[in-house]
Design a protein around this motif. Sequence first.
Motif, mmCIF file in Angstrom:
data_model
loop_
_atom_site.group_PDB
_atom_site.id
_atom_site.type_symbol
_atom_site.label_atom_id
_atom_site.label_comp_id
_atom_site.label_asym_id
_atom_site.label_seq_id
_atom_site.Cartn_x
_atom_site.Cartn_y
_atom_site.Cartn_z
ATOM 1 N N ARG A 1 57.056 35.876 45.446
ATOM 2 C CA ARG A 1 57.620 37.142 44.987
ATOM 3 C C ARG A 1 59.154 37.063 44.938
ATOM 4 N NH1 ARG A 1 56.010 42.803 48.012
ATOM 5 N NH2 ARG A 1 56.935 44.261 46.511
ATOM 6 N N LYS A 2 59.772 37.749 43.990
ATOM 7 C CA LYS A 2 61.223 37.832 43.955
ATOM 8 C C LYS A 2 61.696 38.745 45.082
ATOM 9 C CE LYS A 2 65.272 38.995 41.225
ATOM 10 N NZ LYS A 2 65.818 39.566 39.958
ATOM 11 N N ILE A 3 62.499 38.212 45.985
ATOM 12 C CA ILE A 3 62.930 38.944 47.169
ATOM 13 C C ILE A 3 64.448 38.871 47.262
ATOM 14 C CG2 ILE A 3 62.761 39.158 49.675
ATOM 15 C CD1 ILE A 3 60.100 37.522 49.439
ATOM 16 N N THR A 4 65.090 40.019 47.316
ATOM 17 C CA THR A 4 66.534 40.090 47.497
ATOM 18 C C THR A 4 66.812 40.702 48.865
ATOM 19 O OG1 THR A 4 66.869 40.402 45.122
ATOM 20 C CG2 THR A 4 68.694 40.988 46.580
ATOM 21 N N VAL A 5 67.455 39.934 49.724
ATOM 22 C CA VAL A 5 67.780 40.386 51.079
ATOM 23 C C VAL A 5 69.268 40.719 51.128
ATOM 24 C CG1 VAL A 5 67.761 39.812 53.536
ATOM 25 C CG2 VAL A 5 65.980 38.910 52.020
ATOM 26 N N LEU A 6 69.582 41.904 51.606
ATOM 27 C CA LEU A 6 70.965 42.357 51.732
ATOM 28 C C LEU A 6 71.187 42.768 53.179
ATOM 29 C CD1 LEU A 6 70.892 44.705 48.608
ATOM 30 C CD2 LEU A 6 71.576 42.302 48.647
ATOM 31 N N HIS A 7 72.238 42.249 53.789
ATOM 32 C CA HIS A 7 72.493 42.607 55.186
ATOM 33 C C HIS A 7 73.983 42.864 55.401
ATOM 34 C CE1 HIS A 7 71.874 42.981 59.464
ATOM 35 N NE2 HIS A 7 72.879 42.143 59.663
ATOM 36 N N ALA A 8 74.275 43.928 56.133
ATOM 37 C CA ALA A 8 75.649 44.276 56.495
ATOM 38 C C ALA A 8 75.780 44.295 58.010
ATOM 39 C CB ALA A 8 76.021 45.643 55.915
ATOM 40 N N ASP A 9 76.923 43.828 58.499
ATOM 41 C CA ASP A 9 77.147 43.817 59.945
ATOM 42 C C ASP A 9 78.641 43.915 60.222
ATOM 43 O OD1 ASP A 9 76.350 43.538 62.722
ATOM 44 O OD2 ASP A 9 74.626 42.431 61.934
ATOM 45 N N GLN A 10 78.960 44.098 61.504
ATOM 46 C CA GLN A 10 80.368 44.206 61.867
ATOM 47 C C GLN A 10 81.102 42.895 61.619
ATOM 48 O OE1 GLN A 10 80.151 45.604 65.936
ATOM 49 N NE2 GLN A 10 80.107 47.749 65.288
ATOM 50 N N GLU A 11 80.489 41.792 62.002
ATOM 51 C CA GLU A 11 81.033 40.465 61.731
ATOM 52 C C GLU A 11 79.894 39.462 61.781
ATOM 53 O OE1 GLU A 11 83.971 39.589 64.648
ATOM 54 O OE2 GLU A 11 82.701 40.131 66.345
ATOM 55 N N PHE A 12 80.155 38.267 61.288
ATOM 56 C CA PHE A 12 79.100 37.263 61.149
ATOM 57 C C PHE A 12 78.423 36.966 62.482
ATOM 58 C CE2 PHE A 12 77.830 32.700 60.934
ATOM 59 C CZ PHE A 12 76.829 32.831 59.986
ATOM 60 N N SER A 13 79.199 36.812 63.547
ATOM 61 C CA SER A 13 78.632 36.455 64.848
ATOM 62 C C SER A 13 77.798 37.570 65.456
ATOM 63 C CB SER A 13 79.747 36.060 65.824
ATOM 64 O OG SER A 13 80.627 37.158 66.045
ATOM 65 N N ALA A 14 77.958 38.805 64.963
ATOM 66 C CA ALA A 14 77.211 39.935 65.521
ATOM 67 C C ALA A 14 75.801 40.048 64.964
ATOM 68 C CB ALA A 14 77.965 41.238 65.249
ATOM 69 N N TRP A 15 75.488 39.327 63.911
ATOM 70 C CA TRP A 15 74.239 39.455 63.159
ATOM 71 C C TRP A 15 73.057 38.971 63.999
ATOM 72 C CZ3 TRP A 15 73.606 36.416 57.907
ATOM 73 C CH2 TRP A 15 72.344 36.695 57.360
ATOM 74 N N PRO A 16 72.160 39.878 64.453
ATOM 75 C CA PRO A 16 70.982 39.448 65.224
ATOM 76 C C PRO A 16 69.966 38.733 64.324
ATOM 77 C CG PRO A 16 71.417 41.822 65.467
ATOM 78 C CD PRO A 16 72.200 41.332 64.289
ATOM 79 N N LEU A 17 69.227 37.813 64.906
ATOM 80 C CA LEU A 17 68.127 37.129 64.213
ATOM 81 C C LEU A 17 68.589 36.401 62.951
ATOM 82 C CD1 LEU A 17 65.497 40.001 64.574
ATOM 83 C CD2 LEU A 17 65.592 37.909 65.920
ATOM 84 N N ARG A 18 69.856 36.022 62.921
ATOM 85 C CA ARG A 18 70.417 35.373 61.744
ATOM 86 C C ARG A 18 69.667 34.089 61.387
ATOM 87 N NH1 ARG A 18 75.248 34.683 63.657
ATOM 88 N NH2 ARG A 18 75.045 32.473 64.206
ATOM 89 N N GLU A 19 69.477 33.224 62.387
ATOM 90 C CA GLU A 19 68.830 31.938 62.124
ATOM 91 C C GLU A 19 67.403 32.125 61.634
ATOM 92 O OE1 GLU A 19 70.372 32.746 64.895
ATOM 93 O OE2 GLU A 19 72.094 31.383 65.069
ATOM 94 N N GLN A 20 66.670 33.053 62.235
ATOM 95 C CA GLN A 20 65.288 33.293 61.824
ATOM 96 C C GLN A 20 65.230 33.784 60.380
ATOM 97 O OE1 GLN A 20 62.842 35.785 64.434
ATOM 98 N NE2 GLN A 20 61.784 36.630 62.661
ATOM 99 N N MET A 21 66.106 34.713 60.029
ATOM 100 C CA MET A 21 66.096 35.258 58.675
ATOM 101 C C MET A 21 66.466 34.192 57.645
ATOM 102 S SD MET A 21 67.768 39.029 59.328
ATOM 103 C CE MET A 21 67.668 39.497 57.604
ATOM 104 N N LEU A 22 67.503 33.415 57.920
ATOM 105 C CA LEU A 22 67.937 32.403 56.961
ATOM 106 C C LEU A 22 66.884 31.311 56.782
ATOM 107 C CD1 LEU A 22 71.714 32.081 57.902
ATOM 108 C CD2 LEU A 22 70.710 33.272 55.939
ATOM 109 N N ALA A 23 66.192 30.941 57.872
ATOM 110 C CA ALA A 23 65.133 29.937 57.775
ATOM 111 C C ALA A 23 63.988 30.448 56.894
ATOM 112 C CB ALA A 23 64.619 29.572 59.164
ATOM 113 N N SER A 24 63.633 31.718 57.051
ATOM 114 C CA SER A 24 62.560 32.292 56.232
ATOM 115 C C SER A 24 62.974 32.342 54.768
ATOM 116 C CB SER A 24 62.213 33.696 56.729
ATOM 117 O OG SER A 24 61.672 33.665 58.037
ATOM 118 N N ILE A 25 64.209 32.742 54.511
ATOM 119 C CA ILE A 25 64.687 32.824 53.127
ATOM 120 C C ILE A 25 64.692 31.440 52.477
ATOM 121 C CG2 ILE A 25 66.741 33.326 51.727
ATOM 122 C CD1 ILE A 25 67.281 35.618 53.802
ATOM 123 N N ASP A 26 65.095 30.420 53.227
ATOM 124 C CA ASP A 26 65.078 29.050 52.699
ATOM 125 C C ASP A 26 63.671 28.605 52.316
ATOM 126 O OD1 ASP A 26 67.793 28.726 52.912
ATOM 127 O OD2 ASP A 26 67.724 27.682 54.839
#
Length: 391
Positions: free
Chosen positions: A288-313
Amino acid sequence: MLSTQSRPVIEATLPIIAERISSITPKFYQRLFTAHPELLDGTFSRSNQKNGTQQQALAGSIAVFATHLITNPETTPETMLARIAHKHTSLGVVEEQYPIVYEHLFAAIAEDLGDALTPEIADAWTEVYWLMAHALIKIEKGLYSQQANATAYSPWKLVERTETGTDSVTFSFEPADDTAVTVAAPGQFVSVRMPMADGVRQVRQFTLSNDIESTTRRTVTVKLDVDGEFTPVLHNSLKVGDVVELSNPYGDLVIDEDGSPLVIATAGIGCTPSAAALQVLAAKNSTRKITVLHADQEFSAWPLREQMLASIDALPQASISTWFERGELPEGLDAKAGYMDLTDSLTEDSQVYLCGPLPFMHAVRSQALAAGIPADRIHYEVFGPDVWLAA
């Protein structure tokens, strides 16, 4: 449907009740907890009572329900009722509690309105209450019947805790007894119940962020609220090996499977349902075509970043764009400074899912509506009492 005798009464009195209901609900809760203090031990949130969000959500839901009966007499506000029912079942609310609520709510209405509450008005609003109550009871019985067990809560042992982002921790639990485990859907939440420092149990709902379809593990990711009552205990006192109570999974923010383009827009800890959905979609080899958009205070504050990026890959038709309020922008990632703008990410057939702080969801939902996305294709989740829908 309202009776013919009640309809004109509700139509005539709705403006004054809608105006007064925010004054009535605090009186109701005061009466309820005076008569049933046990409800503050493991059912109602003391924090939500203190900050007024529970009273606001109740007041709004009553007014919305009554308004809907007038403007759409053949239907009920299904979205609102479903969300309330999912929250109720996650707390173990049962049919026998509705007469108790009725008794103290209508005592509060009588106290507030005084002689203005005639028998005719009381009868009409009693009808509204029980129409809403019976609709909720029916939905809640259906939700309970879908569970793998007949227990509101069961014991789960903490087996792992992992720091993620800034002030967020992922907690993983395994069953501490042989209670049958209900399989969750991505986007659902569980209630966590545990004693506070004074021994009184409190409950909070947290979205499952991992291990969604597992029957041997429940995982939630929790942001620390330093001014709150519950999360400081969870973060600072809960140790591996400790046992807490978890409810069955509930919640209606479940990603549809109609195959249309999917846009998931989140901010901060609101990424938890997104992380869960992406993991399940990747495991199912979704194209499926999936567009993920995420906003945060700063890059290091982003929870579950590694899990999300691995799934998107792992998803061939998935992409991600990010926005950060401050700090250096990461390389190799579509990242911008400032606030989210999803206009270029939408098509008319998009299904849009939102989760994050209320101001963020207000802004992003407005962008989606302005881009021509129908309201029924925009879905969202509010952490805590749903004061947005009730408003």
